[in-house]
Every structure is written in C-alpha cells, then in structure tokens.
Design an enzyme around this catalytic site. Structure first.
Site, mmCIF file in Angstrom:
data_model
loop_
_atom_site.group_PDB
_atom_site.id
_atom_site.type_symbol
_atom_site.label_atom_id
_atom_site.label_comp_id
_atom_site.label_asym_id
_atom_site.label_seq_id
_atom_site.Cartn_x
_atom_site.Cartn_y
_atom_site.Cartn_z
ATOM 1 N N GLU A 248 0.885 -1.182 0.000
ATOM 2 C CA GLU A 248 0.000 0.000 0.000
ATOM 3 C C GLU A 248 0.909 1.214 0.000
ATOM 4 O O GLU A 248 1.526 1.526 1.021
ATOM 5 C CB GLU A 248 -0.883 -0.002 1.260
ATOM 6 C CG GLU A 248 -1.865 -1.150 1.336
ATOM 7 C CD GLU A 248 -3.032 -1.012 0.373
ATOM 8 O OE1 GLU A 248 -3.132 0.027 -0.321
ATOM 9 O OE2 GLU A 248 -3.844 -1.940 0.307
ATOM 10 N N CYS A 284 -2.370 9.015 2.906
ATOM 11 C CA CYS A 284 -2.096 8.522 1.549
ATOM 12 C C CYS A 284 -3.231 8.896 0.610
ATOM 13 O O CYS A 284 -3.020 9.217 -0.546
ATOM 14 C CB CYS A 284 -1.919 7.009 1.583
ATOM 15 S SG CYS A 284 -3.313 6.147 2.313
HETATM 16 P P1 NAD Z 1 8.456 5.130 4.445
HETATM 17 O O1 NAD Z 1 8.397 4.335 3.200
HETATM 18 O O2 NAD Z 1 9.590 6.074 4.633
HETATM 19 O O3 NAD Z 1 8.501 4.163 5.727
HETATM 20 C C1 NAD Z 1 7.518 3.168 5.924
HETATM 21 C C2 NAD Z 1 8.094 2.054 6.793
HETATM 22 O O4 NAD Z 1 9.135 1.377 6.079
HETATM 23 C C3 NAD Z 1 8.736 2.536 8.094
HETATM 24 O O5 NAD Z 1 8.405 1.633 9.114
HETATM 25 C C4 NAD Z 1 10.214 2.491 7.783
HETATM 26 O O6 NAD Z 1 11.013 2.350 8.927
HETATM 27 C C5 NAD Z 1 10.292 1.252 6.900
HETATM 28 N N1 NAD Z 1 11.463 1.136 6.023
HETATM 29 C C6 NAD Z 1 12.264 2.128 5.558
HETATM 30 N N2 NAD Z 1 13.191 1.602 4.735
HETATM 31 C C7 NAD Z 1 12.983 0.265 4.670
HETATM 32 C C8 NAD Z 1 13.606 -0.815 3.981
HETATM 33 N N3 NAD Z 1 14.658 -0.628 3.183
HETATM 34 N N4 NAD Z 1 13.102 -2.058 4.146
HETATM 35 C C9 NAD Z 1 12.017 -2.276 4.915
HETATM 36 N N5 NAD Z 1 11.388 -1.292 5.619
HETATM 37 C C10 NAD Z 1 11.870 -0.033 5.493
HETATM 38 O O7 NAD Z 1 7.062 5.887 4.555
HETATM 39 P P2 NAD Z 1 6.580 6.936 5.645
HETATM 40 O O8 NAD Z 1 7.309 8.227 5.416
HETATM 41 O O9 NAD Z 1 6.613 6.323 6.990
HETATM 42 O O10 NAD Z 1 5.028 7.086 5.228
HETATM 43 C C11 NAD Z 1 4.599 7.945 4.228
HETATM 44 C C12 NAD Z 1 4.313 7.205 2.945
HETATM 45 O O11 NAD Z 1 3.416 6.125 3.189
HETATM 46 C C13 NAD Z 1 3.615 8.081 1.929
HETATM 47 O O12 NAD Z 1 4.152 7.858 0.656
HETATM 48 C C14 NAD Z 1 2.169 7.615 1.981
HETATM 49 O O13 NAD Z 1 1.420 7.848 0.816
HETATM 50 C C15 NAD Z 1 2.353 6.160 2.238
HETATM 51 N N6 NAD Z 1 1.124 5.584 2.794
HETATM 52 C C16 NAD Z 1 0.360 4.757 2.002
HETATM 53 C C17 NAD Z 1 -0.851 4.249 2.485
HETATM 54 C C18 NAD Z 1 -1.720 3.348 1.649
HETATM 55 O O14 NAD Z 1 -2.613 2.700 2.208
HETATM 56 N N7 NAD Z 1 -1.517 3.251 0.343
HETATM 57 C C19 NAD Z 1 -1.263 4.595 3.772
HETATM 58 C C20 NAD Z 1 -0.463 5.449 4.537
HETATM 59 C C21 NAD Z 1 0.735 5.928 4.043
#
Ligand code: NAD
Length: 492
Positions: A248, A284
């Site tokens: 997502e 999101c």
């Molecule tokens: P992010 O991708 O920076 O981090 C998300 C998670 O991934 C965190 O727990 C982070 O620690 C982890 N992470 C980071 N690098 C990783 C790696 N290499 N391997 C595995 N895990 C890793 O996102 P964010 O800044 O926390 O959230 C914002 C983003 O999330 C926005 O783009 C938003 O649109 C998206 N989002 C999508 C939905 C949806 O349902 N489509 C819902 C909420 C947020």
C-alpha cells in the site's frame, strides 16, 4: 499535558525485551518534550522475532478458525478498553488533533471486528460435490508475515494487517515507524497476551531491521504500507525468496470538480477542504491535486478559501476547537516547504489558509501554515509529487476528456474523487485509473472497511479491507478427488 516519558520494548515470543539503547520520540507540538522511548533493535533482534514467529506457526495454523477468531475478539475488547489512553498517547506522539486520533481508533476497531465477522465465512472450506468427483478448497495460512507500517496512521495501518493475518492462521512480526512507535507498541503488547507466545511480535528500527524482515527466508509474506521508493527496496530484498506481498504505497489523488458542481454548497465545500487537510494532509488518500472546470474556477477559489479559513484551525491537538495539528516530523516539514517554495519560484500564487488558535504552540511545534497553490504548471513538482502535508494545488480544466487525461497522467493511482451531478460524476469516475473513486466526497470520509482498498500503478499491489483484505493472507489450496483420476486419452 506533559507527563513522564514512557518506555516501550520489543515483544518477542511473548516477552518484553529491553534493548541496550533506546531512541526518543518527541512531541511534534512541543519538540522539547519527549513523549517516550523505543528500543533500538538490531538485525539479530529481528531474526529472533522471525524465529519465534516461525516456531509458533504450525500450532497456530492448526488451531481451529473459531478459536483464532475468539482470541482475536478478546484482543479487540482489550484494545477497546484502552482506547481513551491510546487516543491521548497517539495525539501526543503524532501531533494529530484529539478527534482525529479518536477517529483512527474507531476505524481500527471497526475493521478488526469486521475482519473477524468476514473471516468466519470466507476462510471456511468450500466443498463441491459433483457427479464426476469432489473438490475441497481450503484457505491455508502462509506462515510468518512481516508487517511494516508508516507513521501517519500507526494504529489503523497495523490493525489492518494484524487482524486478518492472525485470524487466517499466520504469525507476525510487526515493525512500526520510528516517527510514531509508542501507541502501536502498547496496542501490540495488549493484543499479544491473547495469543500463544510468538504469534504476534514487534521489533523497532528503520531500514536495517526492515531489510531482515523482508529478506529472511522464513518470512512468507510482506504486508507493507509506506512510500513507493521504499517499496522498490523491499521488492528487491524479497526477490531471492519469492515472497508474497501486499504493498500500500504513495498516492497523488486527484479531486475533479465538474462544471455542474455547486460552488455554493457549503457542506460539499467543507467536505472538500477536509479531504485536503485532515491530519494536516498527511494521509495517503488525501486529495492532493484539485482540478476545477474553467467555467466555475474563479467562484470556486473564492468559496474554497472561505470554507478553508472556517474549518482549518491550527493549534494544540488537545484544544477542542483545533482541527489541524503540527506536521509529524521535521523531514516532512522540509519536504512540504521545498515543494511550496519551488512552486513560488516558478510564479505560482501561494495563499495561506486557516486560523492560528494557539500562536505560541504554533511557533514552537513543527507547524506549517496550510496553503492553496494557484497558477502552478500541470507538470510542476507541487502537482506531480506527493506532498503529504498541508498544501494543495488547484488547476483548471476544459472538459471531461481534459480532466481524465490530467488525472491519469500520473505514476500513482490510489484514490480519486469526482464532484458534481451524480450520473455525470460516475461516467467520469469509470475512466479514472485508481483503486477507489468517490463521488461528492473524498479521502477517509468515503472510506468503508467493508470494501477492498488499494492502489493501481505505483500506488501498490493487492488490497486491504473487505473480504479481499482477509483472503490476501491465505493461499488457495485445492484438494481434488475426481471419480476417475485418469485422462481418457492416455493409452493403457
Ligand atoms: P516510508 O516508506 O519512509 O517508511 C515506511 C516504513 O518502512 C517505516 O516503518 C520504515 O522504517 C520502513 N522502512 C524504511 N526503509 C525500509 C527498507 N529498506 N526495508 C524495509 N522497511 C523499510 O514511509 P513513511 O514516510 O513512513 O510514510 C509515508 C508514505 O506512506 C507516503 O508515501 C504515503 O502515501 C504512504 N502511505 C500509504 C498508504 C496506503 O494505504 N496506500 C497509507 C499510509 C501511508
């Protein structure tokens, strides 16, 4: 509301595991105040959690579905009881207004209850008796699920995974975001007690721990919510062991205001403002670009500013008049500011929106004044990139074809919305590339946990919510018992 910082731990195999080092989580409304500390977990901690989940899997998978659901229902009851405490903690560590934190708890509980209801039906064996044989279709759990979640909706986006994965017979290691780790850990701590040790585990960390969770051969499925760029790393990490995954990801959701939208409809205009600025735009599925038919554009802008100045009230999340709190973290403030500055430098007009109710708090916290951006180019960064914060560009279009082309000219396709006469809006909606399109409302206002939610294109793979949000944690297993198990054309 300063209180002593809380300390949360990793939970591995039913035990709270204290780490050698801890990291602080500050209050974004008052960054000098530490709300709590999370453990700095290592790759080795992640491996221990995965091993515990793998060891717990066979017995949990063999537990009857009714018992798995019953245990989940008692876990939900515990979370319900703790809701007032969780709302306060969530508001403090995240920065979202109290009513908004209450909304997040409400949706999370509603979904988990729905997941239990729907699981009782969709996870049952389907048996088909025919003249030429009998077929049994079972929904088998996959194994260890790595759940990785972002900071913007830490409770919803964890519970959306925990409930279906566990009732389906999987075990889980969850990793929350370091930008909102406390409430979700408290929730997991409560829930884990209702299951056998090792069924539900939580570890903290960022990419280092994340890489282990997404590459370890014992992990069968990844349930990830976060940014599109992070997902590209995850897909690569998971490639060697061909893991199943639900992704997502980011969105750049468009709202389309047709020529028959009534700009004098104050309730509709308020719904649109909320679709742009709820949780300070850090959702999101928030409407991140607004396309307005040229014939109503000027009047629309005037009425929009009026509605936004009424509804957007910035300040302390615990002030009941406040609708929008601070941005969750400093990197996000910088990201949004960069996009707004860039738009200005290209000649766009940036109009500040909303009222500042608590000026001192506003000065001290990670606040950004919400803005409306007019006159940006269709391909400017403020329009094509995900802002994920309190700013929104408004752009004119000429006819339905033009609007559809603008909306679909994006790498993203999460949600979208069309506003105007209903049948006209539905006709336009059918042409939009997105997982969800709402009519005359948008964002969480039109969200319904009974229906699948997810994105197309680079907004994701798979669906959460709805029956699909439960069956996506299972493998379809066909047990076939044909009357005659031989092909007719095979020689004796
Ligand atoms: P992010 O991708 O920076 O981090 C998300 C998670 O991934 C965190 O727990 C982070 O620690 C982890 N992470 C980071 N690098 C990783 C790696 N290499 N391997 C595995 N895990 C890793 O996102 P964010 O800044 O926390 O959230 C914002 C983003 O999330 C926005 O783009 C938003 O649109 C998206 N989002 C999508 C939905 C949806 O349902 N489509 C819902 C909420 C947020």
């Amino acid at each position: 509301m300063a209180t002593e910082p809380i300390v949360v731990n990793a939970i591995i195999n039913g035990e709270a595991v204290a780490a050698e080092k801890q990291y602080p989580r500050e209050n974004p409304t008052k960054p000098s105040e530490i709300v709590g500390y999370g453990p700095v977990n290592t790759k080795e901690d992640a491996i221990r959690a995965i091993d515990a989940a793998a060891a717990a899997f066979p017995a949990w998978a063999a537990t009857p579905l009714e018992e798995r659901i019953a245990r989940m229902r008692s876990a939900i009851a515990k979370v319900k009881e703790a809701t007032p405490e969780f709302v306060t903690l969530l508001s403090r560590e995240h920065g979202k207004a109290k009513y908004d934190a209450e909304g997040e708890m409400f949706v999370s509980l509603a979904w988990m209850e729905y997941a239990c209801d729907v699981a009782a039906d969709v996870l049952k064996d389907k048996v088909e008796e025919r003249e030429d044989g009998r077929t049994i279709i079972t929904r088998d759990p996959m194994g260890v699920v790595s759940a990785i979640t972002p900071w913007n909706y830490p409770i919803s986006l964890s519970s959306i995974k925990i409930a279906p994965a566990l009732v389906a017979g999987n075990t889980m290691v969850l990793k929350p975001s370091p930008f909102a780790p406390l409430t979700v850990t408290k929730m997991v701590e409560l829930m884990a007690k209702e299951f056998p040790a090792g069924v539900l585990n939580i570890v903290h960390g960022d990419a280092d721990v994340g890489v282990e969770l997404t590459s370890n051969p014992k992990v069968a499925k990844i349930a990830f919510t976060g940014g599109t760029r992070t997902a590209t790393h995850i897909m690569k990490a998971a490639a060697d062991t061909i893991k199943n995954m639900t992704l997502e990801l980011g969105g750049n959701d468009a709202a389309v205001l047709l020529e028959d939208f009534d700009v004098n409809d104050e309730r509709a205009m308020r719904r649109l403002v909320i679709s742009n600025f709820l949780t300070g735009g850090q959702i999101c599925m928030i409407a991140k670009r607004v396309y307005v038919h040229r014939s109503i554009y000027d009047k629309f802008v005037e009425k929009y500013i009026e509605a936004a100045n009424k509804w957007i009230r910035l300040g302390d999340p615990f002030n009941p008049q406040v609708t929008v709190g601070p941005v969750n973290n400093q990197p996000q403030v910088k990201h949004v500011q960069r996009l707004v500055d860039d738009a200005k430098s290209r000649g766009a007009q940036v109009i500040p929106l909303g009222q500042i109710l608590d000026p001192e708090v506003f000065e001290e916290g990670y606040f950004l004044q919400p803005t409306l951006v007019l006159g940006a180019g269709y391909n400017d960064p403020i329009v094509v990139e995900e802002q994920f914060g309190p700013t929104v560009p408004v752009l004119p279009f000429d006819d339905d074809d033009h609007a559809v082309a603008l909306v679909n000219d994006s790498i993203y396709g999460l949600t979208s919305s069309v506003w105007g006469e209903t049948e006209h809006a539905i006709r336009v909606a059918r042409r939009i590339e997105a997982g969800t399109t709402m009519i005359n409302t948008a964002a969480v206002q039109g969200l319904d946990v009974r229906f699948p939610f997810g994105g197309v294109k680079q907004s994701g793979i798979g669906r959460e919510y709805g029956a699909e949000g439960v069956t996506s944690y299972t493998e379809t297993h066909v047990i076939n018992i044909p009357k005659v198990g031989e092909l007719p054309n095979i020689p004796e």
